[in-house]
Write an enzyme that holds these catalytic residues in place. Sequence first.
Site, PDB file in Angstrom:
ATOM      1  N   SER A   1       1.051  -1.116  -0.221  1.00 14.15           N
ATOM      2  CA  SER A   1      -0.634  -0.397   0.502  1.00 14.15           C
ATOM      3  C   SER A   1       0.642   1.248   0.266  1.00 14.15           C
ATOM      4  CB  SER A   1      -0.436   0.455   1.728  1.00 14.15           C
ATOM      5  OG  SER A   1      -2.086  -1.101   0.546  1.00 14.15           O
TER       6      SER A   1
ATOM      7  N   VAL B   1       1.342  -3.837   3.688  1.00 14.02           N
ATOM      8  CA  VAL B   1       0.847  -5.218   4.631  1.00 14.02           C
ATOM      9  C   VAL B   1       2.204  -6.092   4.582  1.00 14.02           C
ATOM     10  CG1 VAL B   1      -1.577  -5.289   4.609  1.00 14.02           C
ATOM     11  CG2 VAL B   1       0.184  -6.083   2.668  1.00 14.02           C
TER      12      VAL B   1
ATOM     13  N   LYS C   1       0.882   3.815  -2.989  1.00 11.50           N
ATOM     14  CA  LYS C   1      -0.466   3.680  -3.289  1.00 11.50           C
ATOM     15  C   LYS C   1      -0.180   5.293  -2.831  1.00 11.50           C
ATOM     16  CE  LYS C   1      -4.401   0.743  -1.434  1.00 11.50           C
ATOM     17  NZ  LYS C   1      -4.455   0.208  -0.095  1.00 11.50           N
TER      18      LYS C   1
END
Length: 331
Positions: free
Chosen positions: A73, A268, A76
């Site tokens: 992530s 994660v 992003k």
Amino acid sequence: MTDTKNTDISASSLSEFMNDLYSKYKSLRTGAVADYIPELAKVNPDLFSICTVTVNGDVLQVGDFEHLFTIQSISKVFVHGLALEDHGRDYVLKRVGVEPTGDAFNSIILDEQSKRPYNPMVNAGAIATTGLIKGKGATERLNRLLEMFQRYVGKDVFVDISVFTSERSTGHRNRAMAYLMLNFGMIDGQIDESLDLYFQQCAVMVNCRDLAVMAAALANKGVNPLTKEQAVDSQYIKDILSVMYTCGMYNFAGEWAYKVGLPAKSGVSGGIIAVVPGQMGIAVFSPLLDARGNSIRGVKVCEELSQQFGLHLFDCVDRRLPHAMLRNEAS
Ligand code: DON
């Protein structure tokens, strides 16, 4: 521990503190590695590294800082920047909001009024943002993403094919979100291509040092402090950092802002980046996660670094990082 440039006492105090934090938290083994992407479950949970890079290009690193892992992530943040460059602020805002959700990273909710995903840091918003990346077909779009990451990192980057295919074959929840957004006209019809691109961006391989360089570029008006290359248009740094600040740590964003007080993003696979604007980038890697999907050691290290060096953006204590202290001392 390597100190590539600084030899001054202040850099030593940062270096010493990072070493102390490494020793202190090395034995902390609470939490669990992410296993909802089967390939991620294979990681060694003991891996741990801390790295800082100043806007002057001074690098401090301790632990397994060369170990490669998938960015997940944290990607992003940087894809949001590229979408802003591709379309401008107004258009991106029509497709993705900037409101924190207070929900988990994979929550399937859209804004009831606008039907937009809430922000570019939750999965739904990130899939919509990735859908905005320009290019003629899948290969050109992937190449543009990889070139963008290369500007931030300062060297070639690659996709981990095992992690990519592992997530592609199990990412049904993300696929469901993409179809929900297609239903509301928030993303276009190239669903499979954009989902593949999203899974590929999450599977880009980096190490802890790379992440600190990327965070330092965000701290340095978009310029990679090692290569001096402009990684992202500086006009979008405030957009990127404000969304990181309010949404980057998901349903922990409020407590993080209160305790650490820095724009940040977790992934994660165990990475966390934090940005000290105008001063430095921080990265921590440790795959043992809490229930919200944030690295447990990573959160603790950032909390202590912020407290020790007065890094909280709203801290009124007159303390600065080593290179800034040098400038103050010289004047
Ligand atoms: O979409 C997913 O589920 C992953 N590829 C990325 C999730 C992630 O890293 C959430 N961050 N803590």
